[in-house]
Motif scaffolding. Structure first.
Motif, PDB file in Angstrom:
ATOM      1  N   THR A 104      27.034  25.744  -8.088  1.00  0.00           N
ATOM      2  CA  THR A 104      26.542  24.846  -9.142  1.00  0.00           C
ATOM      3  C   THR A 104      26.493  25.554 -10.487  1.00  0.00           C
ATOM      4  O   THR A 104      26.933  25.013 -11.521  1.00  0.00           O
ATOM      5  CB  THR A 104      25.146  24.313  -8.784  1.00  0.00           C
ATOM      6  OG1 THR A 104      25.199  23.632  -7.526  1.00  0.00           O
ATOM      7  CG2 THR A 104      24.643  23.359  -9.858  1.00  0.00           C
ATOM      8  N   ILE A 161      30.044  26.024 -11.816  1.00  0.00           N
ATOM      9  CA  ILE A 161      30.639  24.827 -12.412  1.00  0.00           C
ATOM     10  C   ILE A 161      30.070  24.590 -13.813  1.00  0.00           C
ATOM     11  O   ILE A 161      30.805  24.251 -14.752  1.00  0.00           O
ATOM     12  CB  ILE A 161      30.388  23.600 -11.509  1.00  0.00           C
ATOM     13  CG1 ILE A 161      31.156  23.754 -10.192  1.00  0.00           C
ATOM     14  CG2 ILE A 161      30.809  22.316 -12.222  1.00  0.00           C
ATOM     15  CD1 ILE A 161      30.874  22.656  -9.186  1.00  0.00           C
ATOM     16  N   ILE A 162      28.757  24.768 -13.964  1.00  0.00           N
ATOM     17  CA  ILE A 162      28.137  24.603 -15.285  1.00  0.00           C
ATOM     18  C   ILE A 162      28.721  25.604 -16.286  1.00  0.00           C
ATOM     19  O   ILE A 162      29.003  25.255 -17.438  1.00  0.00           O
ATOM     20  CB  ILE A 162      26.609  24.761 -15.181  1.00  0.00           C
ATOM     21  CG1 ILE A 162      26.019  23.636 -14.338  1.00  0.00           C
ATOM     22  CG2 ILE A 162      25.980  24.780 -16.566  1.00  0.00           C
ATOM     23  CD1 ILE A 162      24.532  23.772 -14.085  1.00  0.00           C
TER      24      ILE A 162
END
Length: 228
Positions: A192, A195-196
């Protein structure tokens, strides 16, 4: 006795284009009251002159001020947008530097690459993490100061601000793209967060490219030249 017919005024062939029959051609400017010969209006070849003998107005010429174009206002907004994205990216980097899972994965990778035991690497891991967080925070503060210098320089229409912003934009884009080389480890440990980070990086690069295109557009160049 036959009277002679009245002769038309003017000599044959003296009629000017657009002149009505019998109308006298415009007289040449006479001397001024002090005896100084009057100057004829002048216009450069291919350039429309005025009745006062001056050339047409061109706001792009040096020394002729012009209103702020849309591109210059956009350039200032893009500067603030790039600053905001950089602050978010820097804060994420500081948070990442203290992520325990990511640190463990980095220690395992370094132990395998360097041929050292995990205990040996852990001895300096805490100190290295503190140094990394401190350097990241310092670089973030310096970047914010430089961004503000560029922004307020652009508000005053200073060309040095545009040049400084170009250098910082190019360097920031290159270092950001280079940081993607270590994204594989983050994607495997914290997908996560990875991806950010990728989304922020793409936005940062796109905004910086837009900044460079806007900074040296035709309207921006003319605006800077008019304020010199």
């Amino acid at each position: 006795m036959t009277d002679n017919p009245q002769q038309p005024q003017g000599t044959p062939g003296s009629q000017q284009p657009g002149q009505q029959p019998g109308q006298q051609p415009p007289a040449a400017p006479g001397p001024l009251p002090d005896g100084t010969p009057a100057q004829q209006p002048y216009a450069a070849p291919g350039q429309q002159g005025s009745k006062y003998g001056t050339g047409s107005y061109n706001p792009g010429e040096v020394g002729q001020t012009m209103g702020e174009p849309t591109s210059w206002g956009r350039l200032k907004m893009l500067t603030l947008a790039s600053l905001a994205i950089y602050v978010v990216s820097g804060a994420l980097g500081i948070f990442t530097a203290g992520n325990a899972d990511l640190i463990d994965a980095q220690l395992d990778a370094q132990a395998e690459t360097m041929g050292m035991s995990r205990d040996q690497l852990e001895a300096g891991a805490e100190f290295g993490m503190a140094v990394g967080i401190g350097l990241s925070a310092l670089m973030l503060v310096i970047a914010i100061v430089l961004y503000l210098v560029v922004f307020f320089g652009l508000k005053k229409v200073k060309n040095w601000a545009r040049i400084l912003g170009t250098v910082l934009t190019a360097l920031g884009t290159l270092f950001t793209l280079w940081g993607l080389t270590g994204m594989g480890l983050m994607m495997s440990v914290a997908p996560t967060m990875g991806i950010i980070s990728i989304v922020i990086t793409v936005l940062f690069v796109l905004v910086n490219i837009w900044w460079l295109v806007t900074a040296f557009s035709r309207d921006s160049n003319a605006y800077v030249n008019s304020r010199r």
